[in-house]
Design a protein around this motif. Structure first.
Motif, PDB file in Angstrom:
ATOM      1  N   ILE A  11       0.833  -1.208   0.000  1.00  0.00           N
ATOM      2  CA  ILE A  11       0.000   0.000   0.000  1.00  0.00           C
ATOM      3  C   ILE A  11       0.862   1.250   0.000  1.00  0.00           C
ATOM      4  O   ILE A  11       0.575   2.214  -0.722  1.00  0.00           O
ATOM      5  CB  ILE A  11      -0.978  -0.026   1.189  1.00  0.00           C
ATOM      6  N   ASP A  56     -10.668   1.942   0.553  1.00  0.00           N
ATOM      7  CA  ASP A  56      -9.745   2.492   1.542  1.00  0.00           C
ATOM      8  C   ASP A  56      -8.319   2.003   1.327  1.00  0.00           C
ATOM      9  O   ASP A  56      -7.357   2.727   1.600  1.00  0.00           O
ATOM     10  CB  ASP A  56     -10.173   2.100   2.957  1.00  0.00           C
ATOM     11  N   ALA A  57      -8.166   0.768   0.883  1.00  0.00           N
ATOM     12  CA  ALA A  57      -6.855   0.120   0.860  1.00  0.00           C
ATOM     13  C   ALA A  57      -6.150   0.260  -0.482  1.00  0.00           C
ATOM     14  O   ALA A  57      -5.349  -0.594  -0.871  1.00  0.00           O
ATOM     15  CB  ALA A  57      -7.001  -1.353   1.231  1.00  0.00           C
ATOM     16  N   ASN A  72      -8.583   8.120   4.936  1.00  0.00           N
ATOM     17  CA  ASN A  72      -7.750   6.935   4.856  1.00  0.00           C
ATOM     18  C   ASN A  72      -6.836   6.945   3.633  1.00  0.00           C
ATOM     19  O   ASN A  72      -5.656   6.602   3.732  1.00  0.00           O
ATOM     20  CB  ASN A  72      -8.628   5.682   4.859  1.00  0.00           C
ATOM     21  N   THR A  76      -2.787   7.439   3.408  1.00  0.00           N
ATOM     22  CA  THR A  76      -1.889   6.491   2.751  1.00  0.00           C
ATOM     23  C   THR A  76      -0.855   7.228   1.910  1.00  0.00           C
ATOM     24  O   THR A  76       0.346   6.929   1.973  1.00  0.00           O
ATOM     25  CB  THR A  76      -2.703   5.532   1.863  1.00  0.00           C
ATOM     26  N   PRO A 195      -0.743   0.887   7.024  1.00  0.00           N
ATOM     27  CA  PRO A 195      -2.160   0.648   6.700  1.00  0.00           C
ATOM     28  C   PRO A 195      -2.416  -0.793   6.288  1.00  0.00           C
ATOM     29  O   PRO A 195      -3.507  -1.315   6.512  1.00  0.00           O
ATOM     30  CB  PRO A 195      -2.435   1.633   5.561  1.00  0.00           C
ATOM     31  N   ASP A 196      -1.411  -1.433   5.703  1.00  0.00           N
ATOM     32  CA  ASP A 196      -1.562  -2.844   5.308  1.00  0.00           C
ATOM     33  C   ASP A 196      -1.955  -3.690   6.513  1.00  0.00           C
ATOM     34  O   ASP A 196      -2.857  -4.546   6.433  1.00  0.00           O
ATOM     35  CB  ASP A 196      -0.254  -3.383   4.718  1.00  0.00           C
ATOM     36  N   TYR A 199      -5.667  -2.904   7.586  1.00  0.00           N
ATOM     37  CA  TYR A 199      -6.727  -3.397   6.711  1.00  0.00           C
ATOM     38  C   TYR A 199      -6.793  -4.921   6.645  1.00  0.00           C
ATOM     39  O   TYR A 199      -7.781  -5.479   6.174  1.00  0.00           O
ATOM     40  CB  TYR A 199      -6.589  -2.796   5.307  1.00  0.00           C
ATOM     41  N   ARG A 203     -12.001  -3.991   7.620  1.00  0.00           N
ATOM     42  CA  ARG A 203     -12.456  -3.541   6.304  1.00  0.00           C
ATOM     43  C   ARG A 203     -13.927  -3.171   6.403  1.00  0.00           C
ATOM     44  O   ARG A 203     -14.630  -3.537   7.336  1.00  0.00           O
ATOM     45  CB  ARG A 203     -12.262  -4.622   5.233  1.00  0.00           C
TER      46      ARG A 203
END
Length: 256
Positions: A11, A56-57, A72, A76, A195-196, A199, A203
């Motif tokens: 990410i 988001d991811a 979010n 990132t 963030p990885d 998530y 989620r």
């Protein structure tokens, strides 16, 4: 300092060509660390407009290509830029009450929106202290429109803002923590290296509701945000009561 706060991840893909080209073009590597943070922060705050991406991811390079994002996804991109500039940073996850997004979420679908919406901010390490960065979420166009629409208000919890000092929120980088959605927070997940990692555990908007959001609702929301930026702030049903921040229901975790 642990290398985990500087590591690239799927990410936080800061070695991507677009991110490296941006950093080289802006000359950010020649700044001192505090100014590097400020340059990346200001870019994400205003050059990346407030808006809603498909997920988001998303990797940081995709957020940069979109040119817009929310808490979010803008977070990132900010984290990727900071790590590329050798600034240690980490992810802090929360949820916010959906009332914070009233006026952006169309009233037709607001009743079926999740009550608790995944939220995050970025924490940077400066002189041994972690500083919270959240004030980058709303670009100045959106924030300025809200300030002009509600000139006599101090508190607002709607239209993507959650603050008790609307006319002078702490959003400019000055080496201190910045906030613009803090009063909407209702749950604290704590800090994560990336963030990885977050998530993998948390989620939102899967299945049919997620498909509806990606294909229809987010585009509708982005059109509403664009109109807010132009000064056309929609009226919220229920008026005054929905514009006040909720009483804090949590105490943010002390993390070091």
């Amino acid at each position: 300092m642990s290398q985990k706060y500087l590591a690239e991840t799927p990410i936080l893909d800061f070695q991507s060509g677009a991110i490296q080209a941006l950093i080289a073009e802006r000359g950010w590597v020649y700044l001192d660390p505090v100014d590097r943070i400020g340059a990346a922060y200001d870019f994400v705050r205003n050059d990346i407009l407030f808006g809603y991406n498909s997920d988001d991811a998303l990797p940081a390079s995709r957020v940069l290509a979109d040119g817009y994002g929310q808490c979010n996804t803008k977070g990132t991109l900010l984290m990727a830029l900071l790590r590329a500039l050798e600034i240690p940073c980490r992810f802090h996850g929360f949820t916010i009450d959906k009332g914070l997004q009233r006026g952006v979420v169309p009233e037709l679908v607001y009743p079926i929106a999740p009550r608790n919406i995944i939220h995050s901010w970025v924490e940077v390490l400066i002189d041994g202290q972690w500083i919270n960065l959240e004030g980058f979420i709303l670009d100045q166009g959106v924030l300025g429109a809200l300030q002009e629409t509600f000139p006599d208000r101090t508190s607002l919890c709607a239209y993507g803002a959650g603050t008790d000092c609307l006319q002078a929120p702490p959003v400019d980088w000055s080496g201190q923590s910045t906030y613009i959605q803090k009063t909407g927070i209702n749950h604290d997940f704590g800090v994560f290296d990336s963030p990885d990692d977050f998530y993998k555990e948390h989620r939102q908007l899967s299945g049919l509701r997620g498909l509806l959001y990606r294909l229809v609702v987010r585009h509708w929301m982005n059109r509403r945000v664009a109109r807010i930026r132009q000064g056309h702030v929609p009226t919220i049903p229920g008026g005054e009561g929905n514009l006040l921040p909720k009483q804090a229901s949590i105490t943010l975790k002390e993390v070091v």
